[in-house]
Structures are given as C-alpha cells and as structure tokens.
Design an enzyme around this catalytic site. Structure first.
Site, PDB file in Angstrom:
ATOM      1  N   GLY A   1       6.665   6.924   2.910  1.00  0.00           N
ATOM      2  CA  GLY A   1       6.428   5.886   3.796  1.00  0.00           C
ATOM      3  C   GLY A   1       4.731   5.524   3.686  1.00  0.00           C
ATOM      4  N   SER A   2       4.609   3.980   3.478  1.00  0.00           N
ATOM      5  CA  SER A   2       3.107   3.551   3.460  1.00  0.00           C
ATOM      6  C   SER A   2       2.686   4.379   2.225  1.00  0.00           C
ATOM      7  CB  SER A   2       2.525   3.818   4.768  1.00  0.00           C
ATOM      8  OG  SER A   2       1.323   3.144   4.774  1.00  0.00           O
ATOM      9  N   SER A   3       1.459   5.126   2.356  1.00  0.00           N
ATOM     10  CA  SER A   3       0.976   5.266   1.041  1.00  0.00           C
ATOM     11  C   SER A   3       1.970   6.378   0.580  1.00  0.00           C
ATOM     12  CB  SER A   3      -0.266   6.325   1.510  1.00  0.00           C
ATOM     13  OG  SER A   3      -0.918   6.912   0.574  1.00  0.00           O
TER      14      SER A   3
END
Length: 296
Positions: A141-143
C-alpha cells in the site's frame, strides 16, 4: 460448555508445549549483495501447505515490517493462517521508512537498490522455505504499492501476480538528481502524464532485453486520495495495458464490486483496475479479492 475432555486436551497441549497459532513474525538474515540493506521478516504459519505459495507484503511510509504486520487493516497474517501460505515482510532502511522508488539503483534490474534487496529476499525464501517459485505474489500500500510497481518492472521473472493499493506508475517518482528515497510532488499530485507507450517504455527500460513472462497486475485506487492523486490510477492503467499490449478499453466492468461504490474494470486477463469512489488514501486491503487475483 467446559467438559472434562476439554480440560484434559488443554492440559495435554500445555504440557507438550503446543498451542494454537504459535507462529510469529521472525527476522531472517538473508544473502544480500545489494547496496541497500532493508531487513527481512518472514511469517510461517503453524500449518504450511506443501510447496507453499509466498506473498510479499510491502509496507507504507511511516511504517515497518513489524508495525504493518500488526496493523489490523492488513489481513495477510489471517490469510496465511487460513490457507497455509508463507508471507514475507521487507522493512525499509530509510529515514521516514518510505521505499526508494526514485533512484536509478532501485529503478534498474540488479541496480543495487531496494528492489534488488527485496528480490534477494524472495530468492532466499524460495530456497529456504521450499516455496513454489511459480506461486510468488506481491502486495503493498502507498509507498509499498509504488515499490510493487517497481518490482513488477525490475524483477518480473520472480512474480506471478501483483495487487497494489494506492500507488503511482513505475518510474513516476524518478529523481532528476538520482537521489535515494526522494519525494516527487509532480507525480504525487497527479501531474506526471504520458502516453501508454511512454509509460510502457519506462517499465521496459528498467530491465532492457527482458522478454519473459510478466506478473499480472491488479491496481486499486480511491477517488478521494489526497496523498497520491487519483489521476495516478489512470496513468498506471496506461502503463500496464501497454506492457501487456492490450486496449485501455475494458473488456468487462463490474459495478459495486468487490463492494459498494467500487468499480472493477478488466483489461483482458492480466490487468485489472479497481476504483473506489469516495475512498481516500489508502484503499483498505481486501484479502478476498487480492487472494482471488493471486489464485490462492
């Protein structure tokens, strides 16, 4: 109702040193010839299937392998316990704990960056834990989603399928100065736009000459994402539809799937986009849908 039989069984288990769900997240030393030195953690459930699949779970910024593992919104320990696959949890070595998706080292096959270190973890897990090399999957998720796209571009031979939540296209965060773990406001703000072929070339240039199979890609994004702008969703779709040589026009669409206000678009068998209306950063992990994409 507590019965004598129950009590005897419980006592026998305690005396023998066995109890349910004894497995723990464990740090592992792994052979790492990359310049980057992230830590490797592994979770082997109490009941492991033979030739187990492996799911690589990559954490977001301001997190770590340990905290991501303990996060109640990250369901992969539950999936591992239920189905007997192993999960691998890399932990970023950088200040702020984001992953390096900006340097040439990490955006190149065998470049020495974070991506190579994670590839080393995968190769070691395959050997050490008798993992089925044809059933290695990745999520984040995200990074961690950004790194998932980078891993799909730099080490496609290691992965069968990827499911990423709230990321940006592979290579979008590239640093003009070549800096490691650099933020890119243009990309995060959704202003990095390119043609499908240009985005596809970014992937192909990360591993020049590679002509083997690539992992199929499942891309999640929220329409109210204020950290990584929703425009990045369509740029990722452009990128991977081009890599797989398919149209940007969905071959099928499911509305309110896998839940209300989500729309799932399929672009053939290898690219799936899931857009969550009204959802911010980041889209909650959906164990059932991601496992289904992986074939678990």
């Amino acid at each position: 109702m507590i019965t004598l039989t129950n009590l005897v069984a419980a006592g026998a288990a305690l005396l023998s040193g066995h109890h349910a769900f004894a497995a723990q997240l464990t740090r592992v030393d792994y052979p790492n010839n990359a310049t980057s030195k992230p830590q490797m953690y592994i979770y082997v459930p109490d009941r492991v299937v033979s030739n187990p699949p492996l799911v690589v779970v990559i954490h977001s910024c301001q997190s770590s392998a340990q905290s991501y593992f303990q996060n109640s919104k990250i369901p992969w320990r539950t999936g591992s316990d239920r189905k007997g696959y192993i999960t691998l949890w890399p932990s970023s070595p950088h200040s702020g704990t984001c992953w390096d998706v900006s340097s040439r080292q990490s955006l190149s096959h065998n470049g020495g960056g974070d991506s190579q270190a994670i590839a080393n973890m995968i190769s070691y897990a395959i050997q050490k834990y008798s993992v089925d090399a044809e059933r290695v999957y990745l999520t984040g998720g995200s990074s961690g989603a950004m790194m998932g796209n980078v891993m799909a571009a730099t080490y496609p031979e290691l992965l069968k399928a990827v499911s990423i939540y709230s990321g940006v296209p592979a290579g979008c965060f590239v640093s003009a100065s070549g800096g490691v773990d650099q933020w890119n406001n243009t990309c995060s703000g959704g202003q990095s736009r390119a043609t499908p072929e240009q985005w596809g070339n970014v992937v192909r240039n990360m591993y020049p000459g590679y002509s083997g199979p690539r992992p199929k890609m499942q891309i999640w994004h929220g329409s109210a994402d204020g950290t990584l702008a929703p425009a990045n969703y369509q740029e990722i779709i452009k990128q991977w539809t081009n890599v797989f040589g398919v149209s940007q026009t969905p071959t099928s669409t499911l509305r309110n799937y896998p839940q209300a206000n989500y729309q799932t678009d399929n672009y053939g068998e290898n690219v799936q986009g899931i857009y969550a209306t009204g959802v911010g950063h980041s889209v909650p992990a959906n164990l059932t849908a991601s496992e289904q994409w992986f074939g678990l």
